[in-house]
Design an enzyme around this catalytic site. Structure first.
Site, PDB file in Angstrom:
ATOM      1  N   ASN A   7       0.993  -1.229   0.211  1.00  0.00           N
ATOM      2  CA  ASN A   7      -0.033  -0.131   0.169  1.00  0.00           C
ATOM      3  C   ASN A   7       0.998   1.175  -0.061  1.00  0.00           C
ATOM      4  O   ASN A   7       1.492   1.582   1.019  1.00  0.00           O
ATOM      5  CB  ASN A   7      -0.817  -0.033   1.147  1.00  0.00           C
ATOM      6  CG  ASN A   7      -1.792   1.113   1.363  1.00  0.00           C
ATOM      7  OD1 ASN A   7      -1.753   2.059   0.557  1.00  0.00           O
ATOM      8  ND2 ASN A   7      -2.425   1.503   2.629  1.00  0.00           N
ATOM      9  N   TRP A   8       0.960   1.923  -1.219  1.00  0.00           N
ATOM     10  CA  TRP A   8       1.933   3.139  -1.401  1.00  0.00           C
ATOM     11  C   TRP A   8       1.249   4.345  -0.570  1.00  0.00           C
ATOM     12  O   TRP A   8       1.994   5.364  -0.675  1.00  0.00           O
ATOM     13  CB  TRP A   8       2.245   3.075  -2.737  1.00  0.00           C
ATOM     14  CG  TRP A   8       3.166   2.220  -3.268  1.00  0.00           C
ATOM     15  CD1 TRP A   8       3.563   0.993  -2.542  1.00  0.00           C
ATOM     16  CD2 TRP A   8       3.399   1.823  -4.698  1.00  0.00           C
ATOM     17  NE1 TRP A   8       4.127   0.267  -3.527  1.00  0.00           N
ATOM     18  CE2 TRP A   8       4.064   0.765  -4.794  1.00  0.00           C
ATOM     19  CE3 TRP A   8       3.329   2.659  -5.903  1.00  0.00           C
ATOM     20  CZ2 TRP A   8       4.607   0.175  -5.900  1.00  0.00           C
ATOM     21  CZ3 TRP A   8       3.762   2.264  -7.243  1.00  0.00           C
ATOM     22  CH2 TRP A   8       4.345   0.991  -7.003  1.00  0.00           C
ATOM     23  N   LYS A   9      -0.098   4.186  -0.366  1.00  0.00           N
ATOM     24  CA  LYS A   9      -0.519   5.603   0.459  1.00  0.00           C
ATOM     25  C   LYS A   9      -0.236   6.832  -0.407  1.00  0.00           C
ATOM     26  O   LYS A   9      -0.263   6.596  -1.730  1.00  0.00           O
ATOM     27  CB  LYS A   9      -0.053   5.700   1.867  1.00  0.00           C
ATOM     28  CG  LYS A   9      -0.316   4.165   2.533  1.00  0.00           C
ATOM     29  CD  LYS A   9      -0.057   4.493   4.140  1.00  0.00           C
ATOM     30  CE  LYS A   9      -0.392   3.221   4.575  1.00  0.00           C
ATOM     31  NZ  LYS A   9      -0.370   3.234   6.194  1.00  0.00           N
ATOM     32  N   HIS A  91      -9.361   1.128   5.269  1.00  0.00           N
ATOM     33  CA  HIS A  91      -8.276   1.469   5.686  1.00  0.00           C
ATOM     34  C   HIS A  91      -8.488   2.240   6.771  1.00  0.00           C
ATOM     35  O   HIS A  91      -9.215   3.192   6.912  1.00  0.00           O
ATOM     36  CB  HIS A  91      -7.255   1.800   4.685  1.00  0.00           C
ATOM     37  CG  HIS A  91      -5.926   1.841   5.273  1.00  0.00           C
ATOM     38  ND1 HIS A  91      -5.531   2.788   6.032  1.00  0.00           N
ATOM     39  CD2 HIS A  91      -5.141   0.912   5.194  1.00  0.00           C
ATOM     40  CE1 HIS A  91      -4.077   2.499   6.809  1.00  0.00           C
ATOM     41  NE2 HIS A  91      -3.803   1.492   6.003  1.00  0.00           N
ATOM     42  N   GLU A  93      -6.850   4.469   7.967  1.00  0.00           N
ATOM     43  CA  GLU A  93      -6.807   6.011   7.559  1.00  0.00           C
ATOM     44  C   GLU A  93      -7.986   6.684   6.917  1.00  0.00           C
ATOM     45  O   GLU A  93      -8.218   7.860   6.981  1.00  0.00           O
ATOM     46  CB  GLU A  93      -5.467   6.374   6.600  1.00  0.00           C
ATOM     47  CG  GLU A  93      -4.319   6.219   7.560  1.00  0.00           C
ATOM     48  CD  GLU A  93      -3.172   5.321   6.977  1.00  0.00           C
ATOM     49  OE1 GLU A  93      -2.854   5.731   5.590  1.00  0.00           O
ATOM     50  OE2 GLU A  93      -2.269   4.809   7.364  1.00  0.00           O
ATOM     51  N   GLU A 159      -5.477  -5.169  10.591  1.00  0.00           N
ATOM     52  CA  GLU A 159      -4.595  -4.253  10.873  1.00  0.00           C
ATOM     53  C   GLU A 159      -4.917  -3.471  12.112  1.00  0.00           C
ATOM     54  O   GLU A 159      -5.650  -2.498  12.406  1.00  0.00           O
ATOM     55  CB  GLU A 159      -4.444  -3.160   9.871  1.00  0.00           C
ATOM     56  CG  GLU A 159      -4.143  -3.785   8.498  1.00  0.00           C
ATOM     57  CD  GLU A 159      -3.697  -2.617   7.656  1.00  0.00           C
ATOM     58  OE1 GLU A 159      -2.384  -3.138   7.241  1.00  0.00           O
ATOM     59  OE2 GLU A 159      -4.320  -1.661   7.287  1.00  0.00           O
ATOM     60  N   GLY A 165       2.173   2.172  10.904  1.00  0.00           N
ATOM     61  CA  GLY A 165       2.949   3.294  10.687  1.00  0.00           C
ATOM     62  C   GLY A 165       3.633   3.624  11.902  1.00  0.00           C
ATOM     63  O   GLY A 165       4.333   4.643  12.138  1.00  0.00           O
ATOM     64  N   SER A 195       3.188  -2.223  10.481  1.00  0.00           N
ATOM     65  CA  SER A 195       4.527  -2.122  10.801  1.00  0.00           C
ATOM     66  C   SER A 195       5.472  -3.481  10.206  1.00  0.00           C
ATOM     67  O   SER A 195       6.381  -3.905  10.989  1.00  0.00           O
ATOM     68  CB  SER A 195       4.879  -1.620  12.135  1.00  0.00           C
ATOM     69  OG  SER A 195       4.323  -0.268  12.409  1.00  0.00           O
ATOM     70  N   GLY A 216       2.560  -1.115   4.487  1.00  0.00           N
ATOM     71  CA  GLY A 216       2.822   0.325   3.905  1.00  0.00           C
ATOM     72  C   GLY A 216       4.125   0.529   3.823  1.00  0.00           C
ATOM     73  O   GLY A 216       4.720   0.417   2.711  1.00  0.00           O
ATOM     74  N   GLY A 217       4.921   1.357   4.874  1.00  0.00           N
ATOM     75  CA  GLY A 217       6.175   1.775   4.708  1.00  0.00           C
ATOM     76  C   GLY A 217       7.406   0.951   3.799  1.00  0.00           C
ATOM     77  O   GLY A 217       7.976   1.319   3.161  1.00  0.00           O
TER      78      GLY A 217
HETATM   79  P1  PGA Z   1       2.632   0.522   7.838  1.00  0.00           P
HETATM   80  O1  PGA Z   1       1.251   0.285   6.907  1.00  0.00           O
HETATM   81  O2  PGA Z   1       3.217  -1.077   7.094  1.00  0.00           O
HETATM   82  O3  PGA Z   1       3.390   1.435   7.257  1.00  0.00           O
HETATM   83  O4  PGA Z   1       2.446  -0.197   9.000  1.00  0.00           O
HETATM   84  C1  PGA Z   1       0.451  -0.772   6.813  1.00  0.00           C
HETATM   85  C2  PGA Z   1      -1.075  -0.234   6.270  1.00  0.00           C
HETATM   86  O5  PGA Z   1      -1.444   1.077   6.626  1.00  0.00           O
HETATM   87  O6  PGA Z   1      -1.528  -0.853   5.651  1.00  0.00           O
END
Ligand code: PGA
Length: 231
Positions: A7-9, A91, A93, A159, A165, A195, A216-217
């Protein structure tokens, strides 16, 4: 075969994202299903970059209507037209910054399936809910609502909000407990996210009922993501 989703956000320029997608496609990815989720504006470019490769791509969200007066929104039909196979819905967010409820997320998942997209539906408890030992109750309630009337394959992503994050991954026993619990509620694939990185992915993937990862990251860096997707 595991599902590894990146997930590149809201990151990367178009050219950076095309370069990253190209590098990902240069690895031998036959062992797993790899899906990347670029920002909407990069999907058309990425569809060219990933043509004739075995890397899939998807959208980070979609609306629950196919068209209409919804300024700024993107419909499932539109992302399907660009060759997306998956879409992330719910998600944390989106729940947090866009106030999306389980009912809205369910409508998005239903709409995604009717456009032949596989929704990856995110659930997970907040820190205070875990501290109050309500994590299972919260996740069960979310799953009961978000999966209503879904008549085809979908994916659940567990999640924990406090792990996204933050660098604070859930422990193996926390992941194991929750995935086992979700498995009693749902027979579809269950991903873990929060994470995940090049150091902890192996341990997490070895946990029973973990069918893949939502990253994500660490999905933004080829050195890290290539290790994870080729485990
Ligand atoms: P993260 O994000 O790996 O940076 O914690 C995961 C996600 O939001 O899907």
């Amino acid at each position: 075969m595991k599902l590894i989703a990146g997930n590149w956000k809201m990151n990367l320029s178009l050219s950076q994202s095309e370069q990253l997608a190209k590098k990902i496609s240069e690895y031998d990815n036959r062992n797993n299903i790899i899906v990347v989720f670029p920002p909407f504006t990069h999907l058309a470019g990425i569809s060219e970059t990933l043509r004739n490769t075995n890397i899939l791509y998807g959208a980070q969200d979609c609306h629950y209507e196919n068209k209409g007066a919804f300024t700024g929104d993107i419909s499932p039909v539109m992302v399907r037209e660009l060759g997306c196979r998956y879409v992330i819905v719910g998600h944390s967010e989106r729940r947090n910054y866009h106030f999306e409820s389980d009912e809205i997320i369910n409508k998005k998942a239903v709409a995604a399936l009717s456009s032949n997209l596989i929704p990856i539906i995110c659930v997970g408890e907040k820190l205070e809910e875990r501290e109050a030992k309500k994590h299972k109750e919260i996740v069960e309630k979310q799953i009961n609502i978000v999966t209503r009337n879904l008549d085809r394959e979908y994916v659940i992503a567990y999640e924990p909000v406090w792990a996204i994050g933050t660098g604070k991954t859930a422990t193996s026993s926390e992941i194991s407990e929750m995935h086992e619990f979700i498995r009693t509620l749902d027979k579809n694939k269950i991903l873990y996210g929060g994470s995940v990185n090049e150091k902890n992915y192996q341990e997490i993937l070895n946990i029973q009922n973990v069918d893949g990862l939502l990253i994500g990251g660490a999905s933004l860096e080829i050195e890290k993501f290539s290790r994870i997707m080729n485990f």
